[in-house]
Design an enzyme around this catalytic site. Structure first.
Site, mmCIF file in Angstrom:
data_model
loop_
_atom_site.group_PDB
_atom_site.id
_atom_site.type_symbol
_atom_site.label_atom_id
_atom_site.label_comp_id
_atom_site.label_asym_id
_atom_site.label_seq_id
_atom_site.Cartn_x
_atom_site.Cartn_y
_atom_site.Cartn_z
ATOM 1 N N PHE A 29 -7.388 -15.107 53.426
ATOM 2 C CA PHE A 29 -6.444 -14.306 52.658
ATOM 3 C C PHE A 29 -6.182 -12.967 53.341
ATOM 4 C CE2 PHE A 29 -7.221 -17.234 49.248
ATOM 5 C CZ PHE A 29 -6.144 -17.118 48.387
ATOM 6 N N CYS A 35 1.921 -2.862 44.449
ATOM 7 C CA CYS A 35 2.623 -3.801 43.574
ATOM 8 C C CYS A 35 3.767 -3.059 42.893
ATOM 9 C CB CYS A 35 1.655 -4.379 42.532
ATOM 10 S SG CYS A 35 2.350 -5.761 41.592
ATOM 11 N N CYS A 50 1.704 -6.533 33.875
ATOM 12 C CA CYS A 50 0.575 -7.409 34.214
ATOM 13 C C CYS A 50 -0.705 -6.916 33.560
ATOM 14 C CB CYS A 50 0.382 -7.458 35.729
ATOM 15 S SG CYS A 50 1.381 -8.675 36.552
ATOM 16 N N CYS A 53 -3.979 -8.512 34.878
ATOM 17 C CA CYS A 53 -4.240 -8.566 36.320
ATOM 18 C C CYS A 53 -5.726 -8.380 36.602
ATOM 19 C CB CYS A 53 -3.439 -7.496 37.053
ATOM 20 S SG CYS A 53 -3.665 -7.564 38.854
ATOM 21 N N ASP A 54 -6.282 -9.256 37.452
ATOM 22 C CA ASP A 54 -7.705 -9.181 37.789
ATOM 23 C C ASP A 54 -7.914 -8.869 39.266
ATOM 24 O OD1 ASP A 54 -6.756 -11.527 38.802
ATOM 25 O OD2 ASP A 54 -8.326 -12.813 38.003
ATOM 26 N N THR A 55 -6.891 -8.318 39.921
ATOM 27 C CA THR A 55 -6.943 -8.082 41.357
ATOM 28 C C THR A 55 -6.935 -6.588 41.673
ATOM 29 O OG1 THR A 55 -5.756 -10.148 41.764
ATOM 30 C CG2 THR A 55 -5.815 -8.556 43.562
ATOM 31 N N GLU A 111 2.071 -15.669 48.039
ATOM 32 C CA GLU A 111 2.001 -15.662 46.573
ATOM 33 C C GLU A 111 2.755 -14.438 46.069
ATOM 34 O OE1 GLU A 111 -2.186 -15.701 45.749
ATOM 35 O OE2 GLU A 111 -2.378 -17.842 46.190
ATOM 36 N N HIS A 212 -11.300 -21.379 42.287
ATOM 37 C CA HIS A 212 -12.173 -20.379 42.930
ATOM 38 C C HIS A 212 -13.042 -19.647 41.929
ATOM 39 C CE1 HIS A 212 -8.472 -18.372 41.785
ATOM 40 N NE2 HIS A 212 -9.049 -17.198 41.893
#
Length: 218
Positions: A29, A35, A50, A53-55, A111, A212
Site C-alpha cells: 500500500f 482528504c 466520513c 473513517c478509521d484511517t 481506492e 484484513h
C-alpha cells in the site's frame, strides 16, 4: 523543473487486500496524505462526510516518485500489485507517479471516494479502480469503476445500493459499517440484508467484510 514530491502517510506491506473483488490478493500500500471529505482532526470527525473513517492519513513524509518506488521495491522485490489509497489519493496521484510504478513492473490499484475524475492518460496506467462513494450520485465525478463498494448503513441516507445501482461498475459490494474498530454480527446482518434486498430486484450485489480486519493485519 523541480521534482514533484507527494505527501505520503505510509508505504507498507506486503499485506492482503481485504475488500472487494481483489480480496486476498497480496499487495503493498501507498497511503497518500490528505482528504477532501474530512480534514483528519478527531474534533471534526462527527461533522464530516466520513464520521466512520478509521484511517490516519494526516502528516507523513514528502517523497518523490523514485523514492516511493524504492520503498515498494524493498517490500515487493518481484513487482506485483500496489494499492494507492488515502485519504483521497486522486488529490495527488498523477501520470508521473503512476508511470513510475508501471515502469518498475507494478500493477496499480486505486481506492477513491468518487469525488475526483480520472483523466484518460492516468486511467491507462491504472489496472483497478475501487470507489467507495462519500457523496451522493449527483456529486460523483468519477465516470466508472471496477469495484463499487457502498457502506451499509451509510450516515448519508442518499448513499445506498439502490442509489448507485446504475453507476457503471464491474462488480458491486455492500460493506458493513458500524464501529470502525469492530465488525459485529449486527453490522454484517445489515449489509447482508441490503444484498438480499437487491437480489430480490434481480441485481447482483455482494458482501464485502474487510478480511484484513478479521486477520488482524494492516
Amino acid at each position: 523543473a523541480a521534482v514533484r514530491r507527494y505527501a505520503v502517510k505510509s508505504v507498507f506491506g506486503p499485506t492482503v487486500q481485504g475488500e472487494g473483488s481483489l480480496v486476498g490478493a497480496v499487495t503493498a500500500f501507498v497511503r497518500l496524505a490528505g482528504c477532501n471529505v474530512w480534514d483528519g482532526r478527531p474534533e471534526s470527525r462527527a461533522s464530516s462526510r466520513c464520521p466512520y473513517c478509521d484511517t490516519d492519513f494526516v502528516g507523513g513524509e514528502h517523497l518523490t516518485a523514485a523514492e516511493i518506488v524504492g520503498r515498494l521495491r524493498a517490500l515487493l522485490p518481484a513487482g506485483g500489485l500496489v494499492t494507492v489509497s488515502g485519504g483521497e489519493p486522486l488529490l495527488q496521484l498523477d501520470e508521473g507517479l503512476a508511470a513510475a510504478l508501471r515502469d518498475e513492473g507494478f500493477r496499480l490499484a486505486v481506492e477513491t471516494n468518487g469525488t475526483r475524475s480520472i483523466g484518460v492518460g492516468l486511467a491507462s496506467l491504472i489496472s483497478h479502480v475501487t470507489m467507495s462513494p462519500k457523496v451522493p450520485p449527483g456529486e460523483v465525478r468519477l465516470g466508472a469503476c471496477d469495484d463499487l463498494k457502498v457502506l451499509v448503513p451509510h450516515p448519508d441516507p442518499r448513499i445506498t445500493p439502490e442509489a448507485f445501482d446504475s453507476f457503471p461498475a464491474r462488480q458491486r459490494w455492500c460493506q458493513p459499517v458500524n464501529d470502525p474498530r469492530d465488525l459485529t454480527p449486527a453490522s454484517v446482518a445489515l449489509a447482508l440484508e441490503a444484498c438480499y434486498r437487491m437480489a430480490r430486484l434481480g441485481r447482483d450485489w455482494r458482501l464485502s467484510v474487510q478480511l484484513h480486519k478479521i486477520l488482524g493485519v494492516e
